[in-house]
Design a protein around this motif. Structure first.
Motif, mmCIF file in Angstrom:
data_model
loop_
_atom_site.group_PDB
_atom_site.id
_atom_site.type_symbol
_atom_site.label_atom_id
_atom_site.label_comp_id
_atom_site.label_asym_id
_atom_site.label_seq_id
_atom_site.Cartn_x
_atom_site.Cartn_y
_atom_site.Cartn_z
ATOM 1 N N MET A 1 1.038 -1.515 0.100
ATOM 2 C CA MET A 1 -0.058 -0.164 0.033
ATOM 3 C C MET A 1 0.352 1.169 0.279
ATOM 4 S SD MET A 1 -3.106 0.470 2.615
ATOM 5 C CE MET A 1 -4.453 0.461 2.117
ATOM 6 N N MET A 2 1.758 1.125 0.822
ATOM 7 C CA MET A 2 3.071 2.638 0.667
ATOM 8 C C MET A 2 3.649 2.429 -0.810
ATOM 9 S SD MET A 2 4.659 2.559 4.970
ATOM 10 C CE MET A 2 5.309 3.737 4.415
ATOM 11 N N ARG A 3 4.013 1.577 -0.691
ATOM 12 C CA ARG A 3 4.979 1.535 -2.121
ATOM 13 C C ARG A 3 4.179 2.471 -3.677
ATOM 14 N NH1 ARG A 3 5.359 -3.890 -4.365
ATOM 15 N NH2 ARG A 3 4.390 -4.060 -5.221
ATOM 16 N N ASP A 4 2.748 1.294 -3.620
ATOM 17 C CA ASP A 4 1.409 1.566 -4.034
ATOM 18 C C ASP A 4 1.439 3.302 -4.672
ATOM 19 O OD1 ASP A 4 1.030 -0.309 -5.240
ATOM 20 O OD2 ASP A 4 -0.752 -1.136 -4.323
ATOM 21 N N SER A 5 1.443 3.817 -3.216
ATOM 22 C CA SER A 5 0.982 5.370 -2.845
ATOM 23 C C SER A 5 1.969 6.282 -3.300
ATOM 24 C CB SER A 5 0.424 5.818 -1.540
ATOM 25 O OG SER A 5 1.635 5.574 -0.620
ATOM 26 N N GLN A 6 3.040 5.970 -2.959
ATOM 27 C CA GLN A 6 4.473 6.575 -3.432
ATOM 28 C C GLN A 6 4.680 6.448 -5.540
ATOM 29 O OE1 GLN A 6 7.950 4.516 -1.791
ATOM 30 N NE2 GLN A 6 7.892 6.404 -0.273
ATOM 31 N N ILE A 7 3.927 5.015 -5.861
ATOM 32 C CA ILE A 7 3.944 5.254 -7.344
ATOM 33 C C ILE A 7 3.179 6.233 -7.802
ATOM 34 C CG2 ILE A 7 3.680 3.817 -9.588
ATOM 35 C CD1 ILE A 7 5.255 1.391 -7.104
ATOM 36 N N MET A 8 1.958 6.619 -7.080
ATOM 37 C CA MET A 8 0.369 7.245 -7.623
ATOM 38 C C MET A 8 0.999 8.628 -7.517
ATOM 39 S SD MET A 8 -2.494 5.241 -5.940
ATOM 40 C CE MET A 8 -3.607 6.421 -6.639
ATOM 41 N N GLN B 1 4.436 9.906 -7.454
ATOM 42 C CA GLN B 1 5.357 10.344 -8.586
ATOM 43 C C GLN B 1 4.791 10.058 -9.734
ATOM 44 O OE1 GLN B 1 7.939 7.781 -8.549
ATOM 45 N NE2 GLN B 1 9.244 8.382 -10.386
ATOM 46 N N THR B 2 3.786 9.310 -10.160
ATOM 47 C CA THR B 2 2.805 9.875 -11.648
ATOM 48 C C THR B 2 2.125 10.391 -11.345
ATOM 49 O OG1 THR B 2 3.274 7.222 -11.705
ATOM 50 C CG2 THR B 2 1.267 8.350 -12.689
ATOM 51 N N LYS B 3 1.420 11.517 -10.692
ATOM 52 C CA LYS B 3 1.139 12.958 -10.286
ATOM 53 C C LYS B 3 1.579 13.820 -10.559
ATOM 54 C CE LYS B 3 -1.565 15.069 -7.328
ATOM 55 N NZ LYS B 3 -1.438 16.322 -5.534
ATOM 56 N N ASP B 4 3.196 13.650 -10.088
ATOM 57 C CA ASP B 4 4.233 14.707 -10.130
ATOM 58 C C ASP B 4 4.619 14.611 -11.322
ATOM 59 O OD1 ASP B 4 3.668 14.830 -7.225
ATOM 60 O OD2 ASP B 4 5.637 14.579 -6.734
ATOM 61 N N GLU B 5 5.145 13.776 -12.059
ATOM 62 C CA GLU B 5 5.023 13.650 -13.298
ATOM 63 C C GLU B 5 4.084 13.877 -14.177
ATOM 64 O OE1 GLU B 5 6.464 9.592 -14.050
ATOM 65 O OE2 GLU B 5 8.431 9.644 -12.968
ATOM 66 N N ASN B 6 3.493 13.683 -14.069
ATOM 67 C CA ASN B 6 2.087 14.646 -15.168
ATOM 68 C C ASN B 6 1.799 15.714 -14.816
ATOM 69 O OD1 ASN B 6 1.595 12.554 -16.017
ATOM 70 N ND2 ASN B 6 -0.184 11.738 -14.752
ATOM 71 N N LEU B 7 2.305 16.507 -13.616
ATOM 72 C CA LEU B 7 2.206 17.809 -13.569
ATOM 73 C C LEU B 7 2.776 18.490 -13.635
ATOM 74 C CD1 LEU B 7 0.547 18.027 -9.624
ATOM 75 C CD2 LEU B 7 -0.628 18.618 -12.322
ATOM 76 N N GLY B 8 4.424 17.816 -13.844
ATOM 77 C CA GLY B 8 5.440 18.395 -15.166
ATOM 78 C C GLY B 8 5.236 18.821 -16.052
ATOM 79 N N TYR B 9 4.574 17.464 -16.998
ATOM 80 C CA TYR B 9 4.832 17.143 -18.178
ATOM 81 C C TYR B 9 3.159 18.211 -18.143
ATOM 82 C CZ TYR B 9 2.994 15.472 -22.706
ATOM 83 O OH TYR B 9 2.533 15.125 -24.500
ATOM 84 N N MET B 10 2.562 18.548 -17.249
ATOM 85 C CA MET B 10 2.075 19.075 -18.031
ATOM 86 C C MET B 10 1.698 21.147 -17.781
ATOM 87 S SD MET B 10 -1.387 18.207 -16.111
ATOM 88 C CE MET B 10 -3.025 19.709 -15.756
ATOM 89 N N SER B 11 3.017 21.286 -16.996
ATOM 90 C CA SER B 11 3.649 22.803 -16.807
ATOM 91 C C SER B 11 4.215 22.717 -17.806
ATOM 92 C CB SER B 11 4.235 22.874 -15.573
ATOM 93 O OG SER B 11 5.048 24.158 -15.539
ATOM 94 N N ASP B 12 5.564 22.481 -18.265
ATOM 95 C CA ASP B 12 5.614 21.845 -19.370
ATOM 96 C C ASP B 12 5.096 22.339 -21.170
ATOM 97 O OD1 ASP B 12 8.256 21.638 -17.508
ATOM 98 O OD2 ASP B 12 8.649 19.757 -18.643
ATOM 99 N N MET B 13 4.266 21.926 -21.021
ATOM 100 C CA MET B 13 3.065 22.189 -22.288
ATOM 101 C C MET B 13 2.731 23.084 -22.568
ATOM 102 S SD MET B 13 3.625 18.832 -24.476
ATOM 103 C CE MET B 13 4.886 19.830 -24.303
#
Length: 72
Positions: free
Chosen positions: A4-11, A13-25
């Motif tokens: 559960m902890m690992r899954d929440s960390q992956i989620m 990280q994915t959210k941060d990457e998506n927001l970073g991508y959205m900001s760049d775009m």
């Protein structure tokens, strides 16, 4: 580490990457709009980039903030 902890960390990280991508775009689109003389559209994309970077918890880079709008 529990699954559960690992899954929440992956989620997170994915959210941060998506927001970073959205900001760049959004910044790229703002530059394109500005190059075409579309100041209002460029302003809106810069606001979107700022919103994404704020939601991401990262500091906005210099130049991300909307510039004073100018009429063309």
């Amino acid at each position: 580490m529990s699954n559960m902890m690992r899954d929440s960390q992956i989620m997170a990280q994915t959210k941060d990457e998506n927001l970073g991508y959205m900001s760049d775009m959004a910044l790229e689109l703002a530059q394109m709009a500005e190059d075409d003389g579309l100041a209002t559209l460029a302003y809106l994309f810069r606001m979107a980039a700022l919103e994404a970077s704020t939601a991401n918890g990262m500091r906005a880079e210099p130049g991300v903030y909307p510039r004073q709008m100018t009429s063309h």
